[in-house]
Every structure is written in C-alpha cells, then in structure tokens.
Design an enzyme around this catalytic site. Structure first.
Site, PDB file in Angstrom:
ATOM      1  N   ASP A 122       0.859  -1.182   0.000  1.00 13.85           N
ATOM      2  CA  ASP A 122       0.000   0.000   0.000  1.00 13.85           C
ATOM      3  C   ASP A 122       0.899   1.238   0.000  1.00 13.85           C
ATOM      4  O   ASP A 122       2.124   1.134  -0.008  1.00 13.85           O
ATOM      5  CB  ASP A 122      -0.982  -0.024   1.177  1.00 13.85           C
ATOM      6  CG  ASP A 122      -0.270   0.015   2.512  1.00 13.85           C
ATOM      7  OD1 ASP A 122       0.966   0.184   2.544  1.00 13.85           O
ATOM      8  OD2 ASP A 122      -0.955  -0.119   3.542  1.00 13.85           O
ATOM      9  N   SER A 123       0.287   2.408   0.019  1.00 13.23           N
ATOM     10  CA  SER A 123       1.080   3.634  -0.131  1.00 13.23           C
ATOM     11  C   SER A 123       1.625   4.168   1.187  1.00 13.23           C
ATOM     12  O   SER A 123       2.500   5.018   1.208  1.00 13.23           O
ATOM     13  CB  SER A 123       0.210   4.716  -0.759  1.00 13.23           C
ATOM     14  OG  SER A 123      -0.781   5.122   0.175  1.00 13.23           O
ATOM     15  N   GLY A 124       1.074   3.668   2.286  1.00 15.95           N
ATOM     16  CA  GLY A 124       1.446   4.206   3.594  1.00 15.95           C
ATOM     17  C   GLY A 124       0.515   5.325   4.037  1.00 15.95           C
ATOM     18  O   GLY A 124       0.496   5.696   5.202  1.00 15.95           O
ATOM     19  N   GLY A 125      -0.251   5.844   3.106  1.00 13.76           N
ATOM     20  CA  GLY A 125      -1.118   6.987   3.408  1.00 13.76           C
ATOM     21  C   GLY A 125      -2.113   6.711   4.514  1.00 13.76           C
ATOM     22  O   GLY A 125      -2.199   7.469   5.488  1.00 13.76           O
ATOM     23  N   PHE A 126      -2.823   5.612   4.399  1.00 13.28           N
ATOM     24  CA  PHE A 126      -3.860   5.313   5.382  1.00 13.28           C
ATOM     25  C   PHE A 126      -3.276   5.190   6.794  1.00 13.28           C
ATOM     26  O   PHE A 126      -3.830   5.701   7.754  1.00 13.28           O
ATOM     27  CB  PHE A 126      -4.593   4.015   4.993  1.00 13.28           C
ATOM     28  CG  PHE A 126      -5.705   3.654   5.945  1.00 13.28           C
ATOM     29  CD1 PHE A 126      -6.892   4.360   5.927  1.00 13.28           C
ATOM     30  CD2 PHE A 126      -5.548   2.627   6.869  1.00 13.28           C
ATOM     31  CE1 PHE A 126      -7.919   4.045   6.814  1.00 13.28           C
ATOM     32  CE2 PHE A 126      -6.559   2.309   7.765  1.00 13.28           C
ATOM     33  CZ  PHE A 126      -7.746   3.021   7.733  1.00 13.28           C
TER      34      PHE A 126
ATOM     35  N   ASP B  22      -2.220   8.904  -1.246  1.00 19.07           N
ATOM     36  CA  ASP B  22      -3.351   9.840  -1.271  1.00 19.07           C
ATOM     37  C   ASP B  22      -3.558  10.521   0.080  1.00 19.07           C
ATOM     38  O   ASP B  22      -3.035  10.088   1.101  1.00 19.07           O
ATOM     39  CB  ASP B  22      -4.634   9.159  -1.747  1.00 19.07           C
ATOM     40  CG  ASP B  22      -4.967   7.907  -0.953  1.00 19.07           C
ATOM     41  OD1 ASP B  22      -4.179   7.516  -0.077  1.00 19.07           O
ATOM     42  OD2 ASP B  22      -6.021   7.313  -1.206  1.00 19.07           O
TER      43      ASP B  22
ATOM     44  N   GLN C 287     -11.164   8.197  -4.285  1.00 20.25           N
ATOM     45  CA  GLN C 287     -11.652   8.652  -2.981  1.00 20.25           C
ATOM     46  C   GLN C 287     -13.005   9.321  -3.174  1.00 20.25           C
ATOM     47  O   GLN C 287     -13.648   9.121  -4.194  1.00 20.25           O
ATOM     48  CB  GLN C 287     -10.628   9.613  -2.344  1.00 20.25           C
ATOM     49  CG  GLN C 287      -9.369   8.916  -1.838  1.00 20.25           C
ATOM     50  CD  GLN C 287      -9.606   8.040  -0.600  1.00 20.25           C
ATOM     51  OE1 GLN C 287     -10.711   7.935  -0.092  1.00 20.25           O
ATOM     52  NE2 GLN C 287      -8.542   7.395  -0.128  1.00 20.25           N
TER      53      GLN C 287
ATOM     54  N   ASP D 134      -8.196  -6.814   0.412  1.00 14.57           N
ATOM     55  CA  ASP D 134      -7.239  -7.138   1.471  1.00 14.57           C
ATOM     56  C   ASP D 134      -7.853  -6.756   2.802  1.00 14.57           C
ATOM     57  O   ASP D 134      -8.716  -5.881   2.866  1.00 14.57           O
ATOM     58  CB  ASP D 134      -5.930  -6.350   1.307  1.00 14.57           C
ATOM     59  CG  ASP D 134      -6.058  -4.950   1.903  1.00 14.57           C
ATOM     60  OD1 ASP D 134      -6.780  -4.140   1.299  1.00 14.57           O
ATOM     61  OD2 ASP D 134      -5.489  -4.692   2.983  1.00 14.57           O
TER      62      ASP D 134
ATOM     63  N   CYS E 132     -14.917 -27.459   5.712  1.00 19.49           N
ATOM     64  CA  CYS E 132     -13.716 -26.710   5.326  1.00 19.49           C
ATOM     65  C   CYS E 132     -12.572 -27.647   4.946  1.00 19.49           C
ATOM     66  O   CYS E 132     -12.396 -28.703   5.540  1.00 19.49           O
ATOM     67  CB  CYS E 132     -13.301 -25.807   6.478  1.00 19.49           C
ATOM     68  SG  CYS E 132     -11.805 -24.871   6.131  1.00 19.49           S
TER      69      CYS E 132
ATOM     70  N   CYS F 260      -9.315 -26.511   4.857  1.00 14.84           N
ATOM     71  CA  CYS F 260      -8.037 -25.908   5.272  1.00 14.84           C
ATOM     72  C   CYS F 260      -7.205 -26.957   6.015  1.00 14.84           C
ATOM     73  O   CYS F 260      -7.727 -27.975   6.455  1.00 14.84           O
ATOM     74  CB  CYS F 260      -8.265 -24.680   6.158  1.00 14.84           C
ATOM     75  SG  CYS F 260      -8.588 -25.052   7.895  1.00 14.84           S
TER      76      CYS F 260
ATOM     77  N   CYS G 253      -8.532 -27.798   9.620  1.00 11.47           N
ATOM     78  CA  CYS G 253      -9.701 -28.685   9.687  1.00 11.47           C
ATOM     79  C   CYS G 253      -9.354 -30.082   9.173  1.00 11.47           C
ATOM     80  O   CYS G 253      -9.749 -31.085   9.763  1.00 11.47           O
ATOM     81  CB  CYS G 253     -10.869 -28.081   8.914  1.00 11.47           C
ATOM     82  SG  CYS G 253     -11.514 -26.573   9.691  1.00 11.47           S
TER      83      CYS G 253
ATOM     84  N   HIS H 101      -7.428 -21.217   8.953  1.00  9.42           N
ATOM     85  CA  HIS H 101      -8.832 -21.508   8.640  1.00  9.42           C
ATOM     86  C   HIS H 101      -9.556 -20.266   8.088  1.00  9.42           C
ATOM     87  O   HIS H 101     -10.245 -20.349   7.062  1.00  9.42           O
ATOM     88  CB  HIS H 101      -9.548 -22.031   9.895  1.00  9.42           C
ATOM     89  CG  HIS H 101     -11.024 -22.112   9.720  1.00  9.42           C
ATOM     90  ND1 HIS H 101     -11.649 -23.193   9.132  1.00  9.42           N
ATOM     91  CD2 HIS H 101     -12.007 -21.211  10.008  1.00  9.42           C
ATOM     92  CE1 HIS H 101     -12.952 -22.947   9.068  1.00  9.42           C
ATOM     93  NE2 HIS H 101     -13.203 -21.755   9.587  1.00  9.42           N
TER      94      HIS H 101
HETATM   95 ZN   LIG Z   1     -10.835 -24.871   8.246  1.00  8.64          ZN
END
Ligand SMILES: [Zn+2]
Length: 360
Positions: free
Chosen positions: A92-96, A146, A197, A275, A314, A316, A319, A346
């Site tokens: 990311d840009s670091g802005g947030f 931004d 934005q 994300d 699931c 994963c 599980c 999971h």
């Molecule tokens: Zn799972």
C-alpha cells in the site's frame, strides 16, 4: 501485441473472474490478499500462507519504512527474499497508516510530516517518497499515495481541498513511478494502482473514478470505505460505482475489506481484489467463520468437550488435520499462540474459498 495486465475470463452482471499478470506470477481473481503488515502475515509461515490458496500478500509501506527501513530490506535482498515470499507482493502507499496511526505534524501540498510513534523522529512522506519506498522494497503492485484527511471517521467528506489534492498527488505518484520504471521491460516492471476517494459523496466518487480511470495506471483501487461507515452505506457506494467502471482491462482493488458478507457483495459489484487484517485479527481473538458466513467464538464454554473440527465443510489444513474445537478452545484458554496460527489458516482459507466459488 503484448498481453494486457488483466484478462477477464468470465463475467456475468457485474461479477467477473480474471487473470492478473504480475512480474512475480499470475493471479486468479477474484482474490483475497491477507495483510503481511511488517513483512509476515501474523503468526504464519510463508508455506502456511500458501496452503490457504492465497496468491498475493499485502505489505505495509508505512510499517516497513519506519522499521527496519526499505534500505535494510533492500540490502537483505528485497522484500521477497527478506520475507521468504515467492509469489506476488502488493504494497500500500502508507497513506492510510500515516493518517490513522501517526501523530501528524503538518500536511502541505508537498506531503505529510509526522512523528514516528516508536522513535519520535520526524518523518516526511510525499507521493514521490512513497513510490520510491515501494520501489526499493521490490513490490510487484504499488498503490499511489493519497490524502486521507478528506474523510472523517465514518467516511464522509471533510474537505474538498484534500479531495482535490489526492488527485494532484496521484499525478505525482504516477510521474515518479514512470521515472523509476523507465526502460524496464513490460513484464519486468511493477504495476501501479490509482486510488478513488470521495467518501460517501456519490458525485465526488464519480468524479474521482473518472480522474483515476483517465490516467495510465494499471489498476483501480477503491479507498476510503470500511473506515467506520455503516455496512449499508458501503454497499450502496459499491453498487453505485459498479456500472461506472470504464472497461475490463484493469483490475479493481477494494482496500481494507474482508468480512465474508462484504467480500461477496464487493465481488458481485465488480471488485477483483480485496485485502484485510480481519481473518488473522479475528483468529487471534478466537473467532472463526463457518459455513453460512456465521461466526463462532472458540473460547465459548460449549466447545469444551467438542470433538468436531472448526467447520467440517472446510478443506483448510487445520480442519483437515482434525484439530478439534475442544483442543483449540483449550489452547486459547492457556494463551498458546498455536491456536491463533491454526485459526488464521482456517479464516484466510474461508475467504479464499469464497473467491474460488466466484471463479468457477
Ligand atoms: Zn478450516
């Protein structure tokens, strides 16, 4: 003719599946990207991350710039070698983070000056600097810097000035990106996302999207949502934007959204990439998603003698390996970090499975 950065494979209404080509490999979309804030997805090894089906990991420019610094990471071989990550990395840009975590000293047309919360040092971040940091880290997909001060904590517009500055900063980010990637072959250069934005103001959003789409950026990022507004407000904005995207040759990335219900809504309204820290943060607090987008709190007394896995549906590794809810509850109760690791696997897999559903 060279292959475009993004190819739509199938689309129906606004939802679509596609293939995003980065210099570190191709990515099937829609895709969920866990946050490896400081270079690592919290409590997971790179192999464990890969086991969830994740194809892109996001890292935070703000955190890595302050500690250990992009020059140190560069000396250690760049972010991929440093973090033992073989696939694509998005930064990311670091802005947030500057606007949400740091004590801001000054915002000028040039950039933002803030105090490093750890050392007290004064740090300046500008659009050019943000791109240089991301470039030095070795990012495969970058985000333009931004001015998030345009938004209040519920996503409403605060100042038009900040909104307009965001677009001037986008042009500066783009110019710096073009300078740094000049002479690089198409398949060797990283990609750049411009950020839309405008908070919850539909006219400003439309204007912002128009500006971002008019520039030669590789991808469109939707920022400033999931910052405290209601779910209804966020969904209304995604619904509003869906018919306004101009073509299908650029991927669309919704920043910071990772609740299963929101993820589904976003994908059904034209979003390709998302994300969020939610799956790992929830996991560390013993919360897991199960079929039907329901949440279970594994520390609950009712799981004390439960022999079932988190979600029998699931696939994963947690599980499939047979770790019982009773076992996980006990590990959370005694503060064993393994529990957070197992539930993180999971939860990330849960979001990735939703993405896979939409791909097929
Ligand atoms: Zn799972």
């Amino acid at each position: 003719m060279s292959t475009p950065v993004f190819q739509v494979i199938r689309s129906k209404n606004y939802k679509r599946s596609g293939l995003l080509h980065t210099r570190a490999g191709s990515v099937q979309t829609p895709t969920f990207m866990p946050d490896g804030t400081r270079g690592a997805v919290k409590s997971l090894t790179p192999d464990q991350v890969v086991s969830t089906g994740v194809e892109v990991v996001l890292s935070n420019t703000y955190h890595l710039h302050l500690q250990p610094g992009e020059q140190t990471i560069k000396k250690l071989g760049g972010l991929h070698t440093f973090a033992n990550r073989k696939g694509p990395i998005l930064t990311d840009s670091g802005g947030f983070q500057v606007f949400s975590l740091a004590h801001i000293n000054k915002i000028t047309e040039e950039g933002v000056t803030f105090k490093d919360p750890r050392t007290g040092d004064i740090v300046t971040l500008t659009p050019e600097k943000s791109i240089q940091i991301q470039f030095d880290l070795g990012s495969d997909m970058m985000v333009a810097f931004d001015d998030v001060t345009a938004l209040d904590e519920t996503g409403r517009m605060r100042t038009l000035e900040a909104f307009e500055r965001t677009h001037r900063w986008l042009e500066r980010s783009l110019a710096e990106f073009q300078r740094l990637t000049k002479g690089m072959k198409e398949r060797e250069r990283p990609l750049l996302f411009g950020v839309v934005q405008g908070g919850l103001d539909k006219d400003l959003r439309k204007k912002s999207l128009g500006i971002v789409q008019s520039l030669p950026v590789d991808g469109i990022a939707i920022g400033g949502l999931s910052v405290g507004e209601s779910r209804k407000e966020m969904h209304e904005m995604l619904e509003y934007l869906a018919p306004l995207y101009d073509d299908s040759t650029r991927p669309r990335f919704l920043l910071g959204v990772g609740d299963p219900i929101d993820l589904r809504f976003a994908v059904e309204h034209g979003i390709d990439m998302l994300d969020c820290v939610l799956p790992t943060r929830n996991a560390r607090h013993a919360t897991a998603w199960i079929t039907g987008d329901k949440k279970v709190h594994l520390t609950n007394e009712k799981f004390k003698e439960d022999t079932e896995v988190i979600d029998p549906a699931c696939d994963c590794t947690t599980c499939e390996s047979g770790y019982s809810r009773g076992f996980l509850r006990h590990q959370f109760k005694v503060g064993e970090p393994l529990a957070g690791t197992l539930v993180s696997i999971h939860n990330i897999r849960y979001l990735q499975r939703i993405c896979e559903e939409y791909r097929s």
